[in-house]
Design a protein around this motif. Structure first.
Motif, short mmCIF file in Angstrom:
data_model
loop_
_atom_site.label_atom_id
_atom_site.label_comp_id
_atom_site.label_asym_id
_atom_site.label_seq_id
_atom_site.Cartn_x
_atom_site.Cartn_y
_atom_site.Cartn_z
N HIS A 86 58.98 49.37 -59.58
CA HIS A 86 59.86 48.56 -59.42
C HIS A 86 61.15 49.47 -59.61
N VAL A 106 69.70 34.09 -63.06
CA VAL A 106 71.05 33.96 -62.70
C VAL A 106 71.70 35.06 -63.99
N SER A 107 72.59 35.74 -63.63
CA SER A 107 73.37 36.34 -64.61
C SER A 107 74.51 35.38 -65.25
N PHE A 118 70.68 38.41 -67.67
CA PHE A 118 69.75 37.62 -67.08
C PHE A 118 68.67 36.85 -67.97
N ASN A 149 61.17 36.74 -54.35
CA ASN A 149 62.28 37.15 -55.26
C ASN A 149 63.55 36.24 -54.48
N PHE A 176 77.96 37.19 -61.14
CA PHE A 176 77.64 38.34 -60.37
C PHE A 176 78.72 38.05 -59.29
N VAL A 217 65.86 45.76 -51.07
CA VAL A 217 66.97 46.03 -51.96
C VAL A 217 66.81 47.50 -52.44
N GLU A 274 70.87 45.89 -66.16
CA GLU A 274 70.87 45.45 -64.85
C GLU A 274 71.34 46.62 -63.80
N ASN A 309 62.38 40.25 -51.57
CA ASN A 309 63.48 39.53 -51.75
C ASN A 309 64.15 39.00 -50.48
N TYR A 322 77.89 35.49 -56.83
CA TYR A 322 77.14 35.19 -55.81
C TYR A 322 77.18 33.61 -55.81
N TYR A 358 67.29 34.71 -54.98
CA TYR A 358 68.52 34.63 -55.70
C TYR A 358 69.81 33.59 -55.15
N ASN A 401 58.33 46.43 -55.70
CA ASN A 401 59.31 45.56 -55.69
C ASN A 401 60.33 45.51 -54.63
N GLU A 402 60.59 44.54 -53.82
CA GLU A 402 61.94 44.65 -53.13
C GLU A 402 62.00 45.79 -52.20
C1 GBH Z 1 66.31 41.62 -58.56
O1 GBH Z 1 66.98 42.31 -57.21
C2 GBH Z 1 65.43 43.09 -59.24
O2 GBH Z 1 63.96 42.88 -58.92
C3 GBH Z 1 65.58 43.01 -60.65
O3 GBH Z 1 65.13 44.23 -61.41
C4 GBH Z 1 67.26 42.67 -61.37
O4 GBH Z 1 67.31 42.73 -62.34
C5 GBH Z 1 67.12 41.05 -60.59
O5 GBH Z 1 67.26 41.09 -59.14
C6 GBH Z 1 68.71 40.64 -60.99
O6 GBH Z 1 69.78 41.18 -60.16
O7 GBH Z 1 73.19 36.33 -60.75
O8 GBH Z 1 72.84 34.46 -59.03
O9 GBH Z 1 74.86 35.78 -58.91
C7 GBH Z 1 68.20 43.00 -57.42
C8 GBH Z 1 69.11 42.26 -56.49
C9 GBH Z 1 71.34 41.56 -57.16
C10 GBH Z 1 69.50 40.02 -56.94
C11 GBH Z 1 72.04 40.82 -57.79
C12 GBH Z 1 70.37 38.93 -57.91
C13 GBH Z 1 72.61 38.29 -58.48
C14 GBH Z 1 72.35 37.03 -58.50
N1 GBH Z 1 70.00 41.35 -57.10
N2 GBH Z 1 72.02 39.13 -57.61
S1 GBH Z 1 73.32 35.98 -59.51
#
Ligand code: GBH
Length: 445
Positions: free
Chosen positions: A146, A363-364, A414, A303, A333, A194, A405, A247, A335, A305, A190-191
């Motif tokens: 990861h 979500v953050s 998160f 994954n 974030f 990304v 993060e 992702n 988004y 988001y 993982n991803e």
């Molecule tokens: C994932 O992807 C990772 O696998 C993980 O480690 C990471 O902590 C998690 O996402 C959160 O970021 O808050 O709705 O605005 C990383 C790519 C970029 C996806 C930021 C989520 C923000 C979404 N991430 N994004 S939000």
């Protein structure tokens, strides 16, 4: 005279095309006000989970990330949630939430701190974690990579060099037999999207490179590594259930009348989503054969988001707020909150004809203003999709607790649990309670 005719016809053709695009491909949005979010039902066998990753919670690591944090003078991950020492207590949080499964990752840099040198003590700790989960009736789902890996591997060029994939394979085949008697569910990586784009194109993850071609090469190598590891592990234990976490980000044209925005959308959807799906479905990626990747998954981890509104001038960093639609709620974030995208993402993945495990969604939101609603919208969407026949088997919320993060350090939170990093106290948020009561009522229902 003639050129005016040509120009006018081109203009008319353009208007017709964009008009048709508007009619046939509207952006999917629901009227959330009119939806009863409590109206959800899940099958009895549905798996309720939460997810974390080693480097984000353990603390005290020494890997490609800690090296990058220092080199770029970023916020240090440091002690993180000190999970390496507090994991027993953290497992109690899982019981408190009532989840039936927990997705976490193994830190390769702990297992093999130097090339070919295995740290049996660290293997034992993970082994104890697995025992502890099982004793609590919580099924482990283990991710092998990861985002973080040993410094020695990074220094050899990491996944950029195909001849390095053997090292990843060695690590996976080394530790797998220790756990395969107790762990069935595995995510190799993982991803890949990304990981490669952020590290090799956007320069925001290690190694901080900025080259789209390098990113594509790394993505391809990570998929090859996944495919090889999949076949090796299946041979060791045919009953294990192995996949990867993909992702899926949905790209939509920022201006739907602008063909350039559509073109960007098609390109990004292909580079980010299409290529990986095609590698698993057809063993082809970016026009090249990756034949062992074909069919190398028992499930596809999703994954999910957000969607990203694109134009040819998309910011090349995540430090800038992305555009959103007027009626959309925007997260911390930056988004848009877009649960509708789950339908589009799962439809896309359905091409693989594999069970879908939602390996991350969250979500953050440090103040927990959005998260309860965010969680309920996404669960409502999943419940609806399952009723429509989409084979979604699980939901792992990202994340159990606030953690490191990546490029954003500790500024983004998160967690279903708030973490006070000074005292290492975990406190359940309202969203945590919401999740807890949903799980409880769905399990008894
Ligand atoms: C994932 O992807 C990772 O696998 C993980 O480690 C990471 O902590 C998690 O996402 C959160 O970021 O808050 O709705 O605005 C990383 C790519 C970029 C996806 C930021 C989520 C923000 C979404 N991430 N994004 S939000």
């Amino acid at each position: 005279m003639e050129w005016t005719v040509v120009l006018i016809s081109l203009l008319i053709a353009y208007l017709i095309i964009t008009f048709l695009f508007h009619i046939f491909f509207p952006e999917h949005h629901l009227d959330w006000q009119s939806i009863n979010l409590d109206d959800i039902t899940f099958p009895n066998e549905f798996t309720w989970g939460v997810a974390t990753a080693s480097h984000q919670i353990e603390g005290g690591n020494s890997n490609n990330w800690t090296q990058f944090e220092e080199r770029e003078n970023k916020e240090r991950s440091g002690l993180a949630c000190n999970h390496w020492n507090l994991w027993q207590k953290d497992h109690e949080l899982l019981t408190e939430l009532g989840v039936s499964s927990y997705r976490f990752s193994i830190e390769w840099s702990r297992i093999e701190p130097n090339e070919g040198e295995w740290n049996e003590e660290a293997i034992l700790v993970y082994s104890d974690m697995i025992d502890s989960l099982i004793a609590k009736g919580i099924e482990p789902m283990v991710t092998l990579h990861h985002f973080s890996h040993p410094i020695w591997f990074e220094e050899k060029g990491g996944f950029y060099n195909q001849e390095n994939l053997i090292h990843f394979k060695n690590y996976c085949t080394k530790i797998f037999p220790y756990f395969s008697d107790r762990v069935t569910k595995w995510c190799t990586v993982n991803e890949p999207d990304v990981f490669s784009i952020m590290g090799y194109h956007m320069g925001m993850f290690p190694p901080g490179k900025r080259s789209p071609l390098k990113a594509i090469r790394v993505m391809k190598n990570v998929m090859i590594a996944h495919g090889e590891v999949y076949h090796e592990l299946k041979q060791l234990s045919p009953n294990s259930y192995i996949g990867l976490a993909k992702n899926v980000t949905i790209f939509d044209p920022y201006r739907r009348w602008n063909l350039l925005h559509w073109l960007t959308t098609f390109a990004l959807n292909y580079i980010w989503n299409g290529a990986i799906i095609s590698s698993l479905k057809r063993g082809r990626m970016y026009g090249k054969s990756v034949k062992h990747v074909k069919g190398s998954a028992d499930f596809i981890g999703l994954n999910y988001y957000t969607h990203v509104l694109t134009s040819p001038f998309l910011p090349q960093t995540t430090e800038i707020d992305l555009p959103s639609r007027k009626h959309e709620i925007v997260t911390e974030f930056g988004y848009p909150m877009y649960a509708e995208g789950l339908q589009r993402a799962t439809k896309w993945l359905s091409k693989l004809k594999l069970p879908i495990e939602i390996t991350e969604n969250g979500v953050s939101d440090g103040e927990d203003k959005l998260r309860p609603n965010h969680l309920k919208r996404h669960l409502w969407m999943i419940s609806k999709l399952i009723k429509e026949g989409v084979d979604i088997r699980s939901y792992y919320h990202w994340s159990l607790m606030d953690n490191f993060e990546w490029a954003e350090g500790y500024s983004m939170r998160f967690g279903l649990y708030h973490v006070d990093y000074e005292t290492q106290t975990r406190t359940i948020r309202d969203s945590g309670k919401t999740y807890q009561s949903i799980i409880k009522s769905q399990k008894s229902g």
